[in-house]
Design a protein around this motif. Structure first.
Motif, short mmCIF file in Angstrom:
data_model
loop_
_atom_site.label_atom_id
_atom_site.label_comp_id
_atom_site.label_asym_id
_atom_site.label_seq_id
_atom_site.Cartn_x
_atom_site.Cartn_y
_atom_site.Cartn_z
N THR A 215 0.82 -1.21 0.00
CA THR A 215 0.00 0.00 0.00
C THR A 215 0.86 1.26 0.00
N LEU A 255 -5.78 -5.14 -4.44
CA LEU A 255 -4.87 -4.03 -4.20
C LEU A 255 -3.92 -3.84 -5.37
N SER A 354 -6.59 -0.13 -0.45
CA SER A 354 -5.38 0.23 0.29
C SER A 354 -5.71 0.61 1.72
#
Length: 445
Positions: A215, A255, A354
């Motif tokens: 992230t 993600l 995220s």
């Protein structure tokens, strides 16, 4: 819109145990007179004293003594932010915990790893956090190689994720930690070494920790081949029997596609002479990734509608279905799940994969200390975009009904007294002006 408010219940399990509590009470008997003192300063002095005693106990030879000391430090760091103690004893605490990881039992390594993670979250971003990462990474990397016990490996993975998240100053540091994590599940072995198959719990933790660090990384800086390898492996995890592994892999895949659009996979081959295919003249990597995405969508669709067997836990099955419905909706319609959880009287919202991954990882790591840290830890507030309400309400909101009448009513004694005082000041001011005018007139004459 894929909205699933408060789907995951807020973690509220305290990390301390009966043994931990007994260790704290035994070390506090020397200063019990201060524990019950009414003054806040004395109570704070006692807390600092207990932490000092716990830190001194980390020098003891007996492992059980060090374990109790580490447990009491975890409890102290969970219950309140120990800024003053950390400012004075940061380096000593870090080095003693690293020694515990080098020489201690599995339980001691788990506790020491957790203390280091809490220390990083308390220190916040800066030189100290970066120093923690640089000094801890070699020790943690060696600890991964010295044994394969799941509980120890899981604690080390979580510790490495936290200290890298806080202390990583550049993408290279973060990617280095991510590579160390990846090798826990995919070790680079010599020809005469037999690989140890990691447990489902270790795989789940590795994927969650790896995703947590992902992230913070710009997807465009990754090598396209590395992305293909990670996507292929994560896709294979969707076929595993363990639901926690599937969910971790599903979130990681969502993600990956969120932070790096598919076009990035064509960047690495545009300049090559043979990097394209006849089908639409698209680079091989792009075509390969499109095929993987189609496969993942089909896997997500199957998992979002999986039927429960006799041995299937209803809660786990529901969590899996909800998660993969969100993943499917994201892949097909570009909608991310929206989560809202209560932090005291405030609400914390997430609207991206995220944010969701960061929230879940930090909530899991802090356990019962999550609420306290979210309310007071500025680092976590900045990371998750959370602004708590002021601790002290406005003075007016604290007034009773009679007090409000006394202050607000025009007929109140207070307002009458204020009016009289203002009138008196006006009269005095007017008198001064008249006197000044009269003096000026006299001068003119």
């Amino acid at each position: 819109m894929g909205k699933r408010n408060n789907q995951r219940k807020n973690a509220a399990v305290m990390l301390d145990s009966d043994d931990d509590n007994s260790s704290v009470s035994s070390t506090s008997t020397m200063r019990s007179d201060l524990v019950f003192a009414p003054g806040n300063d004395e109570v704070q002095v006692d807390k600092d004293s207990l932490l000092d005693q716990a830190l001194d106990a980390l020098y003891e030879k007996r492992g059980s003594t060090r374990e109790k000391a580490l447990a009491s430090i975890v409890e102290a760091f969970n219950s309140s932010l120990q800024h003053e103690f950390v400012e004075k004893k940061f380096a000593t605490l870090l080095h003693q915990c690293l020694n515990c990881i080098k020489k201690g039992s599995s339980k001691e390594i788990c506790l020491a790893s957790h203390v280091i993670g809490l220390l990083a979250l308390t220190v916040g971003c800066g030189d100290n956090a970066n120093e923690m990462l640089e000094e801890s990474l070699p020790v943690i990397s060696q600890a991964f190689k010295s044994g394969s016990e799941s509980t120890k490996t899981i604690a080390l993975l979580e510790c490495l994720a936290i200290i890298t998240f806080v202390g990583g100053n550049d993408p290279e540091q973060t990617e280095k930690s991510m590579q160390v994590m990846w090798q826990v599940v995919h070790p680079k072995l010599k020809s005469n070494v037999v690989a140890v198959k990691p447990s489902a719990a270790v795989i789940t933790t590795m994927v969650f920790a790896w995703s947590f660090l992902l992230t913070t990384v710009d997807g465009w800086k990754f090598n396209p081949k590395d992305w293909q390898e990670s996507i292929s492996y994560l896709s294979s995890l969707l076929d595993k029997d363990d639901r926690s592994v599937r969910i971790a892999a599903g979130e990681a895949l969502a993600l990956i596609f969120e932070i790096g659009s598919l076009e990035k996979f064509s960047v690495g081959t545009k300049s090559s002479d043979d990097g394209s295919t006849e089908e639409g003249n698209k680079p091989r990597e792009y075509v390969h990734i499109q095929g993987l995405k189609a496969k993942i969508i089909n896997q997500a669709r199957d998992l979002s509608a999986e039927a429960g067997g006799k041995s299937a836990a209803k809660k786990d099955l529901t969590n899996q279905r909800n998660m993969f419905r969100d993943i499917l909706e994201y892949f097909e319609d570009d909608y991310s799940p929206e989560i809202s959880i209560k932090i005291g009287s405030d609400s914390l919202q997430t609207s991206t994969w995220s944010q969701l991954i960061q929230l879940n990882f930090l909530k899991h790591f802090l356990g019962g200390g999550f609420i306290k840290h979210m309310q007071e830890n500025e680092l976590l507030q900045d990371v998750l975009g959370f602004t708590p309400k002021k601790k002290c309400v406005d003075f007016e909101n604290r007034l009773s009904g009679s007090e409000k009448r006394m202050f607000r009513s025009p007929n109140s004694a207070l307002n009458k007294a204020r009016t009289q005082q203002l009138n008196k000041q006006r009269m005095l001011s007017a008198g001064k002006n008249i006197g000044r005018f009269a003096a000026n007139v006299g001068d003119d004459v």
